[in-house]
Write a protein that holds these residues in place. Sequence first.
Motif, mmCIF file in Angstrom:
data_model
loop_
_atom_site.group_PDB
_atom_site.id
_atom_site.type_symbol
_atom_site.label_atom_id
_atom_site.label_comp_id
_atom_site.label_asym_id
_atom_site.label_seq_id
_atom_site.Cartn_x
_atom_site.Cartn_y
_atom_site.Cartn_z
ATOM 1 N N GLU A 199 -9.725 0.009 2.080
ATOM 2 C CA GLU A 199 -8.604 -0.184 3.010
ATOM 3 C C GLU A 199 -8.293 -1.664 3.156
ATOM 4 O O GLU A 199 -9.198 -2.481 3.276
ATOM 5 C CB GLU A 199 -8.974 0.388 4.382
ATOM 6 N N SER A 222 -6.454 6.054 8.449
ATOM 7 C CA SER A 222 -7.441 4.994 8.583
ATOM 8 C C SER A 222 -8.312 5.212 9.813
ATOM 9 O O SER A 222 -7.821 5.604 10.851
ATOM 10 C CB SER A 222 -6.707 3.672 8.684
ATOM 11 N N ILE A 263 -3.885 1.281 1.412
ATOM 12 C CA ILE A 263 -5.166 1.993 1.303
ATOM 13 C C ILE A 263 -5.206 2.554 -0.125
ATOM 14 O O ILE A 263 -4.194 3.012 -0.641
ATOM 15 C CB ILE A 263 -5.225 3.077 2.409
#
Length: 460
Positions: free
Chosen positions: A156, A207, A216
């Motif tokens: 991420e 997330s 991501i």
Amino acid sequence: MAMRIASMRCLSPIFQSVYTSRCNVIYIKRYVRRRRPVSVLASNNDPTENAEQVANVSQFNERLLNENFHRSPEKARGASESDTSVGLKHDNNPESVQFSRSSREIVMNATTLPRYGEVDGLVYDKSRPGDKSLTRLVNIARSKKLREHQGKVILEGGHLIRCALDAGAVAQNVFFSSVKALRELPLDNLRGASLVKVKMEDTKFWSDLDTSQDVIAIFKRPVAAHLTFPEEKFGRALPFTLICDNVRDPGNLGAVLRSAAAAGCHSVLLTKGCVDIWEPKVLRAAMGAHFRLPIIPSLTWSDIPDQLPTTATIHVADNCGTTTNEDEPGVTAQNKRKPRDYGWIRGHKNPMKLHSDDDVDSEDNEGSRCAHTSKSLDTLYYHTDWVARHTGLVIGGETHGLSQEALRLAERTGGRRLLIPMVCGVDSLNSAMAASILLFEGRRQLQLQIRGKLTEMTAS
Ligand SMILES: C[S@@+](CC[C@H](N)C(=O)[O-])C[C@H]1O[C@@H](n2cnc3c(N)ncnc32)[C@H](O)[C@@H]1O
């Protein structure tokens, strides 16, 4: 490609494949006969799509297709052919036109659909908010089992993804919420990846971070041997290897990796009991360390010597259960409270006792001997000289501390126990804290050694 399918439902994955493999024109022919198997004939001159890409495509095409099929039910009921045929045509493949003999033909020029975009020659998909197939994919990558068995990891944030791509890791799917975020990545390294633009609220959903990331990505699980850590970029690594012995807490492991990278270590080795280095919390705490130095996980104690030069000396970081008080004014090394004052001490699975005559506070050797099982290792304060030609440092896990195997390896290689003295009544430091103190002390000593050698060389 040609296939026979039993229901309309099965059409959707086919259209998803076509979509992912970037066919420009899709021909659909429909001959419906109720309660009969439906056959589909598809032609696609780009066979690159795979299951992951298919799963990654939004359901937009599926919806569009269903809408078209149900637009004229009367006509559909009246259709006389027994099969449904679908022709999928790429612009450069005129042969696929042969499949378009149909009572009804729908031609969709995919490039005109609003769900495509393009950045510097890379085509990306636009997802609808809450798209289930994308969420599913991210969840798959989050599961430890699938991370291991399917060899996928999730990264991420632009910074981490850039570090991974620069080191040579392979991105499979990238989800981004703004074209700006995508542009900040090295696009040349994303030519093989499926790119999907998502709504900002979707990244929040995917997330676990408090502040959601604007990009991501799902990567093929990286292996240290396939990554590059260029010296020009990161500087020359010190001959210093950190070994984590059953470090199970993801936050601790991440912090340990971050310190090892910051101290300029050569590599980090992890025993089998350590937490997975690709666990999201480890990744987050490590702040990109995974792509700055080789990290080799899942090793047995018999594998570890193979990862080190034969001349390496392995020390162990050991709280030894000792309690000393350096801070008391006027207290000298000799009159500090001795470890033996506390009787049997902890620090290992098996209890051990310090030798009383040459304990840790003795000034002449600044060390002591902690007995464990039948053998013993010298104990040194962490600030005395302990670095060698290649130095290994073992840091113990949170619950059990050092393993017997770690102590045996230290003994075999001429290593010591390294102790960071603490005030009375404190048992141990957190493993990440202890590792950081020792890593930076090791770095200081190694740099002094290197500088000393350089001065000698210039003088002679
Ligand atoms: C939380 S401690 C382990 C505590 C464990 N319950 C025990 O009794 O050994 C985790 C690891 O950090 C390192 N460590 C902690 N405090 C230390 C100290 N004062 N000096 C040297 N190493 C230390 C050791 O490697 C230790 O195994």
